[in-house]
Scaffold this active site. Structure first.
Site, mmCIF file in Angstrom:
data_model
loop_
_atom_site.group_PDB
_atom_site.id
_atom_site.type_symbol
_atom_site.label_atom_id
_atom_site.label_comp_id
_atom_site.label_asym_id
_atom_site.label_seq_id
_atom_site.Cartn_x
_atom_site.Cartn_y
_atom_site.Cartn_z
ATOM 1 N N TYR A 1 -10.893 18.301 -7.705
ATOM 2 C CA TYR A 1 -11.155 18.435 -9.059
ATOM 3 C C TYR A 1 -11.901 16.864 -9.586
ATOM 4 C CZ TYR A 1 -9.110 22.483 -11.185
ATOM 5 O OH TYR A 1 -8.665 23.338 -11.886
ATOM 6 N N GLY A 2 -11.342 15.391 -8.602
ATOM 7 C CA GLY A 2 -11.990 14.249 -8.934
ATOM 8 C C GLY A 2 -13.137 13.959 -8.745
ATOM 9 N N ASP B 1 -1.850 22.194 -11.145
ATOM 10 C CA ASP B 1 -2.846 21.092 -10.493
ATOM 11 C C ASP B 1 -3.753 21.695 -9.850
ATOM 12 O OD1 ASP B 1 -3.130 18.325 -9.263
ATOM 13 O OD2 ASP B 1 -2.134 19.106 -7.547
ATOM 14 N N SER B 2 -4.714 20.532 -9.376
ATOM 15 C CA SER B 2 -6.124 21.669 -8.938
ATOM 16 C C SER B 2 -5.516 21.619 -6.865
ATOM 17 C CB SER B 2 -6.667 20.396 -8.671
ATOM 18 O OG SER B 2 -6.125 19.389 -7.203
ATOM 19 N N CYS C 1 -2.433 10.189 -8.035
ATOM 20 C CA CYS C 1 -2.913 11.080 -8.237
ATOM 21 C C CYS C 1 -1.505 11.391 -7.671
ATOM 22 C CB CYS C 1 -4.462 10.954 -6.940
ATOM 23 S SG CYS C 1 -4.696 12.300 -6.745
ATOM 24 N N THR C 2 -1.353 13.299 -8.230
ATOM 25 C CA THR C 2 -0.038 13.473 -7.809
ATOM 26 C C THR C 2 0.014 13.640 -5.987
ATOM 27 O OG1 THR C 2 -0.930 15.332 -8.446
ATOM 28 C CG2 THR C 2 0.361 14.117 -10.025
ATOM 29 N N HIS C 3 -1.266 14.124 -5.584
ATOM 30 C CA HIS C 3 -1.876 14.362 -3.918
ATOM 31 C C HIS C 3 -1.147 13.029 -2.934
ATOM 32 C CE1 HIS C 3 -3.956 17.503 -5.047
ATOM 33 N NE2 HIS C 3 -4.478 18.012 -3.726
ATOM 34 N N GLU D 1 -4.800 18.144 1.094
ATOM 35 C CA GLU D 1 -4.899 19.448 1.424
ATOM 36 C C GLU D 1 -5.458 20.002 2.088
ATOM 37 O OE1 GLU D 1 -4.694 22.399 -1.414
ATOM 38 O OE2 GLU D 1 -4.495 20.632 -2.338
ATOM 39 N N CYS E 1 -0.991 16.895 -13.112
ATOM 40 C CA CYS E 1 -2.951 16.247 -12.776
ATOM 41 C C CYS E 1 -3.280 15.397 -12.739
ATOM 42 C CB CYS E 1 -3.675 17.528 -12.200
ATOM 43 S SG CYS E 1 -5.767 17.205 -11.117
ATOM 44 N N ASN E 2 -3.240 13.720 -12.412
ATOM 45 C CA ASN E 2 -3.826 12.693 -13.191
ATOM 46 C C ASN E 2 -5.562 12.994 -13.549
ATOM 47 O OD1 ASN E 2 -2.080 9.869 -13.288
ATOM 48 N ND2 ASN E 2 -1.903 11.283 -11.294
ATOM 49 N N THR E 3 -6.022 13.164 -12.951
ATOM 50 C CA THR E 3 -7.185 14.319 -12.934
ATOM 51 C C THR E 3 -7.436 14.868 -14.326
ATOM 52 O OG1 THR E 3 -7.944 13.728 -10.955
ATOM 53 C CG2 THR E 3 -9.850 14.654 -12.101
HETATM 54 N N1 DGL Z 1 -3.904 15.931 -7.610
HETATM 55 C C1 DGL Z 1 -4.948 15.519 -7.985
HETATM 56 C C2 DGL Z 1 -4.502 14.425 -9.521
HETATM 57 O O1 DGL Z 1 -3.590 13.980 -9.771
HETATM 58 C C3 DGL Z 1 -5.975 15.389 -8.434
HETATM 59 C C4 DGL Z 1 -6.907 15.067 -6.892
HETATM 60 C C5 DGL Z 1 -8.363 16.713 -7.137
HETATM 61 O O2 DGL Z 1 -8.043 17.711 -7.654
HETATM 62 O O3 DGL Z 1 -9.456 15.943 -6.404
HETATM 63 O O4 DGL Z 1 -5.583 13.818 -9.540
#
Ligand code: DGL
Length: 288
Positions: A39-40, A7-8, A211-213, A177, A70-72
């Site tokens: 990353y988003g 993940d990011s 988004c996994t966060h 984060e 990570c969805n992104t």
């Molecule tokens: N946790 C990530 C996701 O599922 C990315 C969050 C990010 O880096 O912007 O999209």
């Protein structure tokens, strides 16, 4: 051998957590690209090249299988990497290597349908039926995931009776984060739930924290959405799908010692309090 989880940042820990529960004796190496998080808001090309670098790092550590938690990364980079980079890389390394994502298991959970390549046919069949009631699904995600429209496109192919509305939350992953105060995160979550509700004209019937966060703040989403709104659980759906994949693909060794390593491209050491609370104890990362 081990399963790599990428993940990011710390968001993928929500998926890692579910994977560890589902596959307790497997070995896992978690890699957080905290030097480059979030990353988003990045361009597609940046997301592709950062994701490839993360996968290479995990393959170098001895992982055979990498899960993009990570969805992104999964929505923007996975297909490109599987089609253009992975076949040659696998050939050069001379061992079975693969990268899987979290979008397919989430869409399976959201539609109640197994993934199939024959989506055209499936779509045509569904479209023939009269829709008695529209099921409105809200997706909270990063701007890059929203721009990819992956959930809208893939769910629409499979279920004409599910309407998908994505709500991009540009600062939420970054703030999670950074360990922002809970009151700030709550205000942000409430604002996005309100914005999505306004756009739909009513609250969604179900929601995905895409988004996994965001899973780390799932309680804040539950509190902001109308009581009892079902949340589709992406980590659980992913862990189940990966376990089934491993059963079918004996060529990927997941290890059996229950080892857990946590690596970061950012500052090694302990994670912020919110993450520790989510994890249920202290969590220390080594330098990647
Ligand atoms: N946790 C990530 C996701 O599922 C990315 C969050 C990010 O880096 O912007 O999209």
């Amino acid at each position: 051998m081990a399963i790599g989880v990428f993940d990011s940042g710390v968001g993928g820990l929500s998926v890692h957590h579910a994977l560890v529960r589902r596959l307790p004796s497997a070995d896992f190496i978690y890699l957080a690209d905290q030097a480059m998080t979030p990353y988003g808001g990045r361009s597609g090309e940046e997301i592709v090249s950062l994701t490839r670098a993360g996968c290479e790092r995990l393959f170098d550590e001895g992982c055979d299988l990498v899960v993009l938690a990570c969805n992104t990364a999964a929505s923007v980079a996975l297909r490109r990497l599987q089609q253009t980079w992975l076949p040659g890389y696998r050939r050069d390394r001379g061992r079975p290597l693969n990268v899987l994502g979290i979008i397919v298991p989430t869409i399976e959970a959201a539609t109640g349908l197994p993934w199939t390549q024959e989506t055209e046919r499936l779509g045509d069949r569904d479209r023939g039926d009269k829709i008695e009631r529209l099921d409105v699904l809200g997706i909270f995600c990063t701007p890059a995931t929203a721009a990819s429209r992956v959930y809208e496109i893939e769910i629409d192919k499979r279920r004409a009776d599910v309407a998908v509305f994505s709500e991009a939350c540009p600062t939420l992953a970054r703030d999670i984060e950074a360990g922002a105060p809970e009151a700030d995160l709550r205000a942000d979550v409430e604002a996005h739930v309100r914005a999505l509700t306004r756009r739909i004209g009513r609250p969604p019937d179900r929601a995905i924290l895409g988004c996994t966060h965001y899973e780390i703040t799932a309680d804040l989403f539950r509190a902001a959405l109308p009581a009892g709104t079902p949340l589709i659980h992406q980590p659980g759906a992913t862990a189940e799908a990966i376990a089934l994949y491993l059963e079918r693909h004996g060529e990927y060794a997941a290890g059996s010692g229950g080892a857990r390593r946590f690596l970061t491209t950012g500052r090694p050491g302990a994670q912020n309090g919110l993450i520790e609370r989510f994890w249920g104890g202290p969590l220390t990362f080594d330098a990647a």
